[in-house]
Design an enzyme around this catalytic site. Structure first.
Site, short mmCIF file in Angstrom:
data_model
loop_
_atom_site.label_atom_id
_atom_site.label_comp_id
_atom_site.label_asym_id
_atom_site.label_seq_id
_atom_site.Cartn_x
_atom_site.Cartn_y
_atom_site.Cartn_z
N LYS A 64 0.80 -1.22 0.00
CA LYS A 64 0.00 0.00 0.00
C LYS A 64 0.83 1.27 0.00
O LYS A 64 0.43 2.30 -0.55
CB LYS A 64 -0.94 0.00 1.21
N ASN A 109 -12.05 -8.43 2.97
CA ASN A 109 -11.41 -7.31 3.63
C ASN A 109 -12.31 -6.08 3.59
O ASN A 109 -13.08 -5.90 2.65
CB ASN A 109 -10.04 -7.01 2.99
N ARG A 110 -12.19 -5.26 4.61
CA ARG A 110 -12.84 -3.96 4.64
C ARG A 110 -11.83 -2.93 5.18
O ARG A 110 -12.08 -2.19 6.12
CB ARG A 110 -14.12 -4.00 5.48
N GLY A 112 -10.52 -0.10 3.93
CA GLY A 112 -10.93 1.30 3.91
C GLY A 112 -9.83 2.28 3.55
O GLY A 112 -9.75 3.37 4.14
N PHE A 113 -8.97 1.91 2.59
CA PHE A 113 -7.91 2.82 2.12
C PHE A 113 -7.01 3.27 3.26
O PHE A 113 -6.70 4.47 3.39
CB PHE A 113 -8.50 4.05 1.41
N SER A 172 -13.38 0.39 -4.88
CA SER A 172 -13.29 -0.26 -3.58
C SER A 172 -14.65 -0.20 -2.90
O SER A 172 -15.29 0.87 -2.86
CB SER A 172 -12.26 0.44 -2.69
N ASN A 174 -15.13 -0.42 0.25
CA ASN A 174 -14.94 -0.15 1.67
C ASN A 174 -14.81 1.33 2.02
O ASN A 174 -14.54 1.66 3.18
CB ASN A 174 -13.70 -0.91 2.16
N THR A 175 -14.98 2.20 1.05
CA THR A 175 -15.04 3.64 1.27
C THR A 175 -16.45 4.09 0.87
O THR A 175 -16.80 4.00 -0.31
CB THR A 175 -13.98 4.39 0.45
N LYS A 213 -9.90 1.31 -12.62
CA LYS A 213 -10.21 0.03 -11.99
C LYS A 213 -11.66 0.00 -11.58
O LYS A 213 -12.11 0.83 -10.78
CB LYS A 213 -9.31 -0.22 -10.78
N ASN A 242 -12.17 -5.20 -9.17
CA ASN A 242 -11.91 -5.15 -7.74
C ASN A 242 -12.59 -6.33 -7.04
O ASN A 242 -13.06 -7.27 -7.69
CB ASN A 242 -12.42 -3.80 -7.19
N THR A 243 -12.67 -6.25 -5.71
CA THR A 243 -13.35 -7.30 -4.94
C THR A 243 -14.86 -7.16 -5.11
O THR A 243 -15.36 -6.13 -5.57
CB THR A 243 -12.99 -7.20 -3.46
N GLY A 265 -10.29 -13.84 -4.12
CA GLY A 265 -9.85 -15.23 -4.12
C GLY A 265 -10.64 -16.09 -5.08
O GLY A 265 -11.38 -15.61 -5.94
#
Length: 368
Positions: A64, A109-110, A112-113, A172, A174-175, A213, A242-243, A265
């Site tokens: 990161k 995952n979460r 969050g940048f 993402s 998670n944001t 992305k 992305n996820t 995954g």
């Protein structure tokens, strides 16, 4: 030697908290060999005006803060994407925020940048200037930014001189609100501003490819808009994707699967590969694609190429398979070239895309 150490250490790392294990891996990579192995010339790929020694990249999310790009290149990756980098440092979401689904070979995952901020990453990338190797930078806005587009423009200014390419992360999960930037009007405005700034500073920074992305969860109608905007604004490529926030049927770790966050995954492979093919047929050769999601074998990587990817990226597969996965992928691609009597990997790109888009939607995601 690193591979041997990995085989011995991986069972121990898997017993640790995921973020602790990740931190130890980053530390180990700081002391690993920095000289990439020599790849078979048949694995070479030229896209975005860049020469890749092989098409396998380390996806964003692992390094990161641009701490170990050279260590990762030394493992045999053809390129590394650091980030997501935000303008200012931020802690991300509270822990725990990473969860292994061992039986499914997956992770939720979460994060969050979480980021040390742009200044720290920029200093490290500037210090490695001249070492060679393709290192892209994945960028995103601060969580509390009033003008998120302005954050992206600011990061273009900062990283264009030191990045091989820049990936605009609008996907993402998670944001809060970030994926809203994938909507047609918001995305068109963002890409117009980003590309205009990139073009204005190219005289001092050089030509820096800009990629977008996207999420694998967009509808096909939304994908039409995204690709249309990307083509209209002359971006250099797309990363798919992305996820996912979806939870496919058939997951074994049902309780862990209830955690909020993005799933990566093996369970993501079918959805992400279908979305890659759908993107490929819409792009019509206007720009190259990077395929991400569920790559944990040589055959999975080959399937991404046939679905339309010029390059591939992995992360979660490395957690469960280790760096030996890179050699397996390379061997599979070379074998495919021989079997198809092809001289270059680009002869395999997209050969299955049209047929794939005619198939039924992946069964495990039909009810999602």
């Amino acid at each position: 030697m690193f591979g041997l150490i990995d085989r011995l250490a991986r069972p121990l790392l898997r017993r640790l908290d995921p973020e602790t294990a990740h931190r130890l891996t980053i530390t180990a990579l700081k002391f690993s060999p920095k000289h990439p192995p020599n790849d078979d010339p048949r694995l070479a790929v030229r896209v975005f005006g860049l020469n890749f020694t092989n098409p396998i990249g380390m996806a964003a999310g692992f390094d990161k803060n641009a701490e170990v790009p050279d260590g990762l290149l030394g493992l045999g990756f053809g390129f590394v994407e650091v980030g997501t980098v935000t303008p200012l440092p931020q802690a991300g979401n509270p822990r725990p925020r990473v969860f292994r689904l061992e039986a499914d070979q997956a992770v939720i995952n979460r994060m969050g940048f979480n980021s040390a901020g742009a200044a720290a990453a920029l200093q490290r990338l500037a210090a490695r200037a001249g070492r060679g190797g393709i290192v892209g930078v994945n960028i995103g806005p601060n969580r509390d930014a009033r003008d998120r587009s302005a954050d992206y423009v600011r990061l273009i200014d900062m990283f264009a001189p030191v990045a091989s390419y820049i990936a605009i992360n609008i996907s993402s999960p998670n944001t809060p609100g970030l994926r809203d930037l994938q909507r047609a009007s918001a995305l068109d405005d963002l890409l117009a501003r980003v590309v205009a700034r990139r073009d204005r500073i190219s005289e001092r920074a050089g030509p820096t490819p800009v990629l977008v992305k996207i999420a694998p969860d967009v509808s096909l109608a939304e994908l039409d808009d995204i690709v249309g905007s990307a083509r209209r604004r002359h971006v250099d490529g797309m990363i798919v994707g992305n996820t996912t926030v979806r939870r496919p049927s058939g997951l074994s770790e049902r309780e862990t699967a209830k955690q909020d966050g993005g799933l990566s995954g093996r369970p993501l492979f079918a959805l992400s590969t279908r979305m890659l093919a759908e993107t490929y047929v819409r792009v019509e050769g206007a720009f190259p694609l990077i395929g991400v999601g569920g790559i944990d074998s040589g055959e999975a990587a080959l399937a991404k190429l046939k679905a339309g990817a010029d390059l591939v990226q992995l992360y979660t597969g490395l957690i469960y398979r280790g760096p030996g996965l890179l050699g397996e992928i390379k061997a599979t691609l070379l074998r495919a070239l021989a079997e198809e009597r092809a001289e270059r990997l680009d002869e395999l790109v997209g050969v299955s895309a049209a047929a794939m888009t005619a198939e039924k939607w992946p069964a495990e995601y039909q009810k999602a």
